[in-house]
Write an enzyme that holds these catalytic residues in place. Structure first.
Site, PDB file in Angstrom:
ATOM      1  N   ASP A  16       5.786   1.475  26.367  1.00  0.00           N
ATOM      2  CA  ASP A  16       4.761   0.976  25.452  1.00  0.00           C
ATOM      3  C   ASP A  16       4.210   2.096  24.571  1.00  0.00           C
ATOM      4  O   ASP A  16       4.131   3.253  24.998  1.00  0.00           O
ATOM      5  CB  ASP A  16       3.619   0.329  26.268  1.00  0.00           C
ATOM      6  N   ASN A  64       6.651 -10.861  23.709  1.00  0.00           N
ATOM      7  CA  ASN A  64       6.972 -10.124  22.472  1.00  0.00           C
ATOM      8  C   ASN A  64       7.748 -10.973  21.470  1.00  0.00           C
ATOM      9  O   ASN A  64       7.772 -10.675  20.278  1.00  0.00           O
ATOM     10  CB  ASN A  64       7.810  -8.868  22.767  1.00  0.00           C
TER      11      ASN A  64
HETATM   12  C1  IPE Z   1       4.919  -4.598  27.176  1.00  0.00           C
HETATM   13  O1  IPE Z   1       4.320  -4.050  26.053  1.00  0.00           O
HETATM   14  C2  IPE Z   1       6.318  -5.027  26.860  1.00  0.00           C
HETATM   15  C3  IPE Z   1       7.276  -3.966  26.600  1.00  0.00           C
HETATM   16  C4  IPE Z   1       7.042  -2.687  26.695  1.00  0.00           C
HETATM   17  C5  IPE Z   1       8.596  -4.405  26.214  1.00  0.00           C
HETATM   18  P1  IPE Z   1       3.289  -4.903  25.164  1.00  0.00           P
HETATM   19  O2  IPE Z   1       2.761  -3.985  24.151  1.00  0.00           O
HETATM   20  O3  IPE Z   1       3.944  -6.138  24.687  1.00  0.00           O
HETATM   21  O4  IPE Z   1       2.190  -5.280  26.239  1.00  0.00           O
HETATM   22  P2  IPE Z   1       0.733  -5.885  26.086  1.00  0.00           P
HETATM   23  O5  IPE Z   1       0.845  -7.166  25.341  1.00  0.00           O
HETATM   24  O6  IPE Z   1      -0.091  -4.888  25.363  1.00  0.00           O
HETATM   25  O7  IPE Z   1       0.265  -6.069  27.493  1.00  0.00           O
HETATM   26  C1  IPE Z   2       6.431  -1.290  23.067  1.00  0.00           C
HETATM   27  O1  IPE Z   2       5.718  -0.736  22.030  1.00  0.00           O
HETATM   28  C2  IPE Z   2       7.789  -1.776  22.639  1.00  0.00           C
HETATM   29  C3  IPE Z   2       7.889  -3.233  22.541  1.00  0.00           C
HETATM   30  C4  IPE Z   2       6.995  -4.068  22.974  1.00  0.00           C
HETATM   31  C5  IPE Z   2       9.085  -3.766  21.911  1.00  0.00           C
HETATM   32  P1  IPE Z   2       4.703  -1.596  21.196  1.00  0.00           P
HETATM   33  O2  IPE Z   2       5.430  -2.202  20.035  1.00  0.00           O
HETATM   34  O3  IPE Z   2       3.973  -2.563  22.034  1.00  0.00           O
HETATM   35  O4  IPE Z   2       3.725  -0.464  20.682  1.00  0.00           O
HETATM   36  P2  IPE Z   2       2.146  -0.544  20.585  1.00  0.00           P
HETATM   37  O5  IPE Z   2       1.631  -0.945  21.924  1.00  0.00           O
HETATM   38  O6  IPE Z   2       1.829  -1.535  19.519  1.00  0.00           O
HETATM   39  O7  IPE Z   2       1.764   0.839  20.216  1.00  0.00           O
HETATM   40 MG    MG Z   3       2.260  -2.419  23.162  1.00  0.00          MG
END
Ligand code: IPE
Ligand code: IPE
Ligand code: MG
Length: 231
Positions: A16, A64
């Site tokens: 993340d 996602n």
């Molecule tokens: C969790 O990250 C999913 C992945 C890393 C693929 P998110 O950024 O989607 O999580 P939340 O929604 O903040 O919990």
């Molecule tokens: C995690 O990074 C990767 C995926 C969920 C695909 P994020 O896209 O959630 O990055 P932040 O949390 O917005 O920084």
């Molecule tokens: Mg995230």
């Protein structure tokens, strides 16, 4: 000399912070996902070199899939790139890939590449990189329940676990989450019942091999009692 006295067999990685990493640099979120992919590739090579057997990378959650289409298209392009080229480098090292999750909503060509990536993997791999793609623990559990209902037999814990996407893979010993949030976000809920959890504020693109080793050092210090009394 061994780098670690105690090494997890299976590490789960919630990657993340890609979006925030890019935004801090005034770049589009896709730039962060690209950088995250490069970090993941390095970590997979590092983990396999250390002797870790399974690395499960949370690549796309079921939640996602509701992100803006252009962000998803960017992620699908990254999957294409990885599964067309990088996956072969893994095979050469005797490593395998496995996909967990429901890939049916993904573009057809991406689904084909993911399936080829799995089927082309060596059978007796020493290391498996498990991609959780459109993965959600709740849907995984409900799917397994429905399979059990169809069989019409009561299940034990071990045959229920075998019906999950991760059937045959030991539970994660260690789950790492980068990016500062302290939650599992629907990742391996059933399998994580006794996992050691490690959270760090480091945004995923910056989570290199030294940061990974810090998590392993912390894991080394953990006393896994599984309900028993400290020895
Ligand atoms: C969790 O990250 C999913 C992945 C890393 C693929 P998110 O950024 O989607 O999580 P939340 O929604 O903040 O919990
Ligand atoms: C995690 O990074 C990767 C995926 C969920 C695909 P994020 O896209 O959630 O990055 P932040 O949390 O917005 O920084
Ligand atoms: Mg995230």
């Amino acid at each position: 000399m061994k780098a670690f006295d105690k090494l997890p067999v299976h590490v789960g990685l919630i990657m993340d912070g890609n979006g925030r990493w890019a935004q801090k640099k005034h770049m589009p979120r896709s730039f962060g996902h690209n950088a995250g992919m490069n970090t993941m590739i390095k970590l997979a090579a590092h983990a396999s070199g250390l002797g870790i057997k399974y690395l499960t990378v949370y690549t796309l959650s079921t939640e996602n899939l509701s992100r803006p289409q252009d962000e998803l298209d960017g992620l699908f392009a990254l999957f294409r790139g990885y599964f067309k080229t990088n996956v072969k480098k893994l095979y050469k090292k005797g490593a395998a890939v496995k996909i967990i999750g429901d890939i049916s909503p993904l573009p057809d060509d991406v689904q084909t590449l993911l399936k080829e990536g799995e089927s082309g993997s060596p059978a007796d791999a020493e290391f498996t990189l498990v991609f959780a793609i459109n993965y959600g623990a709740r849907s995984e559990i409900v799917r397994a329940v429905n399979l059990a209902v169809e069989r019409g037999e009561k299940v034990t814990e071990s045959d229920f676990a075998a019906t999950l996407y991760t059937g045959g893979i030991p539970d994660p010993d260690l789950i790492i989450r980068t990016g500062g949030e302290v939650r599992l976000s629907n990742f391996l809920t059933y399998q994580a019942a006794y996992s050691e959890l490690y959270f760090t504020d480091v945004l995923f693109p910056d989570f290199g091999t030294r940061e990974f080793d810090k998590a392993l050092k912390e894991y080394e210090r953990r006393d896994r009692r599984f309900g028993k009394i400290k020895k």
